[in-house]
Design a protein around this motif. Structure first.
Motif, mmCIF file in Angstrom:
data_model
loop_
_atom_site.group_PDB
_atom_site.id
_atom_site.type_symbol
_atom_site.label_atom_id
_atom_site.label_comp_id
_atom_site.label_asym_id
_atom_site.label_seq_id
_atom_site.Cartn_x
_atom_site.Cartn_y
_atom_site.Cartn_z
ATOM 1 N N PRO A 134 57.773 76.304 -8.198
ATOM 2 C CA PRO A 134 56.767 74.882 -7.528
ATOM 3 C C PRO A 134 56.380 73.752 -8.829
ATOM 4 O O PRO A 134 55.413 74.417 -9.623
ATOM 5 C CB PRO A 134 56.040 75.702 -6.695
ATOM 6 N N GLY A 135 56.681 72.646 -8.758
ATOM 7 C CA GLY A 135 56.017 71.949 -9.413
ATOM 8 C C GLY A 135 56.459 71.648 -10.831
ATOM 9 O O GLY A 135 56.291 70.805 -11.775
ATOM 10 N N TYR A 159 60.544 69.538 -16.721
ATOM 11 C CA TYR A 159 59.989 68.342 -15.782
ATOM 12 C C TYR A 159 58.874 68.775 -14.956
ATOM 13 O O TYR A 159 59.240 69.817 -14.216
ATOM 14 C CB TYR A 159 61.434 67.864 -15.008
ATOM 15 N N GLU A 160 57.745 68.170 -15.062
ATOM 16 C CA GLU A 160 56.441 68.736 -14.196
ATOM 17 C C GLU A 160 56.311 67.565 -13.039
ATOM 18 O O GLU A 160 56.654 66.535 -13.446
ATOM 19 C CB GLU A 160 55.176 68.712 -14.801
ATOM 20 N N PHE A 161 56.220 67.984 -11.850
ATOM 21 C CA PHE A 161 55.997 67.171 -10.686
ATOM 22 C C PHE A 161 54.581 67.245 -10.078
ATOM 23 O O PHE A 161 54.351 68.313 -9.864
ATOM 24 C CB PHE A 161 57.246 67.647 -9.440
ATOM 25 N N HIS A 162 54.093 66.307 -10.022
ATOM 26 C CA HIS A 162 52.645 66.178 -9.587
ATOM 27 C C HIS A 162 52.452 64.907 -8.934
ATOM 28 O O HIS A 162 52.570 63.891 -9.509
ATOM 29 C CB HIS A 162 51.628 66.674 -10.580
ATOM 30 N N ASN A 163 51.808 64.829 -7.455
ATOM 31 C CA ASN A 163 51.346 63.668 -6.778
ATOM 32 C C ASN A 163 52.334 62.587 -6.900
ATOM 33 O O ASN A 163 52.210 61.259 -7.084
ATOM 34 C CB ASN A 163 50.019 63.038 -7.534
ATOM 35 N N GLY A 164 53.544 62.688 -6.812
ATOM 36 C CA GLY A 164 54.798 61.896 -6.752
ATOM 37 C C GLY A 164 55.271 61.369 -8.208
ATOM 38 O O GLY A 164 56.144 60.418 -8.113
ATOM 39 N N TYR A 165 54.402 61.963 -8.947
ATOM 40 C CA TYR A 165 54.949 61.614 -10.474
ATOM 41 C C TYR A 165 55.778 62.677 -11.180
ATOM 42 O O TYR A 165 55.524 63.683 -10.946
ATOM 43 C CB TYR A 165 54.026 61.216 -11.324
ATOM 44 N N THR A 166 56.634 62.403 -12.102
ATOM 45 C CA THR A 166 57.422 63.268 -13.014
ATOM 46 C C THR A 166 57.037 63.151 -14.712
ATOM 47 O O THR A 166 57.176 61.987 -14.834
ATOM 48 C CB THR A 166 58.806 63.113 -12.780
#
Length: 70
Positions: free
Chosen positions: A28-29, A47-54
């Motif tokens: 996750p994320g 690649y980190e995914f958080h609050n709609g940003y990568t």
């Protein structure tokens, strides 16, 4: 490559895709694309995914010990 995959699975990643000397793993994320460059040397695209940003990071020259930190 098998040792690297085992380390990543122990750290909670799931294998999404595996080719000859490249593996894509997720948790996750976070997504890692790990390419084997030498016997025990890997190029990691993270690649980190958080609050709609990568966020993308590229980490050449990673070892098996380095992979334990993900």
């Amino acid at each position: 490559m098998k040792k690297a995959i085992n380390i990543l699975i122990k750290n909670g990643f799931q294998v999404q895709e595996q080719l000859d000397n490249t593996v894509v793993v997720n948790k996750p994320g976070l997504r890692l694309v790990v390419e084997q460059e030498g016997n025990d040397e890997y190029f990691v695209s993270m690649y980190e995914f958080h609050n709609g940003y990568t966020t993308e990071d590229y980490l050449p020259g990673q070892t098996l010990e380095d992979l334990k930190e993900f």
